[in-house]
Enzyme design. Structure first.
Site, PDB file in Angstrom:
ATOM      1  CE1 TYR A 130       2.182   3.914   1.715  1.00  0.00           C
ATOM      2  CE2 TYR A 130       2.067   6.197   2.416  1.00  0.00           C
ATOM      3  CZ  TYR A 130       2.102   4.851   2.718  1.00  0.00           C
ATOM      4  OH  TYR A 130       2.044   4.446   4.018  1.00  0.00           O
ATOM      5  CE  LYS A 177       1.858 -10.989   4.494  1.00  0.00           C
ATOM      6  NZ  LYS A 177       2.192 -11.698   5.730  1.00  0.00           N
ATOM      7  CG  ASP A 210       4.318 -11.315   8.361  1.00  0.00           C
ATOM      8  OD1 ASP A 210       5.073 -11.252   7.384  1.00  0.00           O
ATOM      9  OD2 ASP A 210       3.527 -12.256   8.533  1.00  0.00           O
ATOM     10  CG  ASP A 234       4.129   5.214   6.350  1.00  0.00           C
ATOM     11  OD1 ASP A 234       4.774   5.843   7.208  1.00  0.00           O
ATOM     12  OD2 ASP A 234       3.016   5.577   5.933  1.00  0.00           O
TER      13      ASP A 234
END
Ligand code: NAP
Length: 483
Positions: A130, A177, A210, A234
């Protein structure tokens, strides 16, 4: 209720913004809190008036002075290039923490009803993809930089723990991640593991993002606080809002060291604006967060309870959450909320909220940069239509008389030169990794310039990254297949 009068910047916003903000102000007034609302503009009208950021000086001044804002949704211009006014506000005041509580609400039926979901997502709000640093590398290859700082990680992780403490929560999950993006997402994980021991009263657990999404759908009741990077957050925070009934009822706060801005998660819903149809619940629950921030704990609880009682009764709900054909207008729902102030819902155990200690880190830009950085090579990104072998052989020859030698070429992260077998569907942007011929020598800018000049005699370079060691440890990742 305290006798204090609070001054709060109020940005009514676009579309249904004024509808839900005015309803919220009425409930706050009825709950007995004294707020001097300082009205400020942002969004559609401001863009139309030619202010490119969508946020005029007067609004910036008001926020800087009052430090607290209640904000309605702002329409993001589509098709005329301006940045989102929301993002401008978040970045301008370094509102680094986006917090979204997600609580099962009475009367809102979802596939998860009865599980007792009560969690909060704490999302880093200014860094990561972002930062919006994007470049076309070739006419057909785009690149976006994922920027994660140690300071940014520390701030959001400390905020997550402070929220846990302030709300009497027991567990913080850090969702990353890090298994794939070892330096960026990995930094979040490392800083989390470093800071966690400072909060021994709270259970700390890292989880791969995930799997976090998977577990949130399987056992959402197992989560308490989830801290995560911007992009992950987000997506994850929309998922958690969905677990309890959707964006229309989800509140949020954008927190910074200096300024805090409270807003509903939903947008301006222009199709229902001004029609007495908007549901003010999300804005009202955002205001509940604001009241706690202002130290008005009693009023916050009173309003929260009224929302719970009104939703639980189910007799005066707006169309978006009422049974089909049974919806009422914003005005009737508002009246029910006001009538229910002071009532307590069944099976409601209020949390013992305390003020949140927002982390204050030194402003020093080099905060956390404690390691010695030395350079040993460079990745030169080249735009070329050539095939892998011809390009590789060419670069070996071109760099022959420079202090650096070609180690390998990768295409979208996979090593393709020297050939490793397999089949990579290459595109026309190549990451060409050069290392110092003398493994013990540090690369100087003169060395790098010589290499770049040699390559540029035949090829177009589009991007260069120096390869560094930090206290002797590699500060870069290896390509898939690179030894
Ligand atoms: P949206 O405004 O949230 O609306 C999507 C739909 O959700 C609406 O059409 C409406 O459904 C329903 N809805 C949302 N909030 C509601 C409420 N309080 N009461 C009743 N129904 C509600 O999403 P969008 O259409 O994607 O975005 C519209 C504009 O808002 C865009 O310009 C976007 O950029 C902006 N936006 C701003 C923010 C922000 O300021 N933080 C956030 C998101 C989007 P029905 O059609 O069924 O009535």
């Amino acid at each position: 209720m305290s006798n204090t009068t609070h001054t709060v910047t109020c940005i009514a916003g676009d579309g249904i913004g004024p509808d839900v903000v005015s309803a919220t102000q009425e409930v706050i007034k009825a709950a007995g809190v004294n707020i001097n609302w300082e009205n400020a503009e942002a969004g559609y009208k401001v863009f139309k008036a030619g202010v490119k950021s969508g946020v005029p000086e007067a609004t910036i001044d008001s926020l800087a002075k009052n430090k607290v804002a209640l904000k309605g949704p702002l329409e993001t211009p589509v098709g005329y290039g301006e940045k989102s006014a929301n993002v401008t506000l978040r970045k301008l005041f370094e509102l680094f923490g986006n917090t979204r509580p997600c609580v099962e609400l009475p009367g809102i039926q979802t596939p998860f009803t009865g599980k007792g979901i009560d969690l909060i997502v704490v999302r880093e709000n200014v860094e990561d993809l972002y930062a919006g640093i994007e470049h076309m590398q070739t006419p057909s290859v785009a690149q976006c930089l994922k920027l994660i700082s140690r300071k940014g990680c520390e701030k959001i992780i400390r905020l997550a723990y402070e929220i846990a403490r302030a709300e009497g929560r027991k567990k913080v999950h850090c969702a990353t991640k890090a298994n794939i993006m070892k330096l960026t997402e990995g930094m979040m994980k490392r800083v989390f593991e470093e800071i966690a021991p400072e909060y021994p009263d709270i259970e700390s657990q890292h989880i791969i993002i995930d799997n976090c999404a998977h577990q949130l759908v399987r056992v959402p009741e197992d989560f308490d606080v989830i801290v995560t990077t911007n992009m992950n957050g987000d997506i994850l925070s929309d998922l958690t809002s969905g677990l309890v009934g959707g964006l229309g009822i989800a509140p949020s706060a954008n927190m910074g060291a200096d300024v805090t801005m409270f807003e509903a998660v939903h947008g301006s819903a222009p199709d229902i604006a001004g029609k007495n149809l908007a549901n003010p619940t999300a804005m009202l629950l955002s205001a509940v967060m604001m009241l706690r921030h202002l130290g008005e704990f009693e009023a916050a609880q009173k309003i929260e309870q009224s929302v719970f009682v009104t939703l639980g009764e189910g007799t005066a709900l707006t169309g978006d959450i009422a049974p089909k054909g049974k919806g009422v207008g914003t005005d009737k729902y508002l009246q029910a909320l006001i009538n229910n102030l002071g009532k307590s819902p069944d099976n409601y155990t209020p949390r013992d909220y305390k003020p949140i200690k927002i982390p204050q880190l030194p402003e020093d830009p080099s905060y956390g940069s404690t390691k010695l950085q030395t350079f040993i090579g460079a990745d030169i990104f080249i735009a070329s239509p050539m095939d892998t072998k011809s390009l590789g052989d060419d670069l070996v020859a071109l760099s022959e008389k420079t202090p650096l030698k070609l180690k390998m070429i990768s295409n979208r992260g996979t090593k393709v030169y020297p050939a490793v077998g397999g089949k990579t569907d290459c595109v026309d942007q190549w990451r060409c990794r050069f290392m110092m011929r003398d493994e013990n020598a540090q690369m100087t800018d003169t060395d790098l310039m010589a290499l770049v000049s040699a390559c540029a005699t035949k090829h177009i370079w589009v991007h260069i990254e120096k390869l560094c060691l930090l206290d002797g440890e590699e500060g870069f990742t290896r390509a898939q297949g690179e030894d």
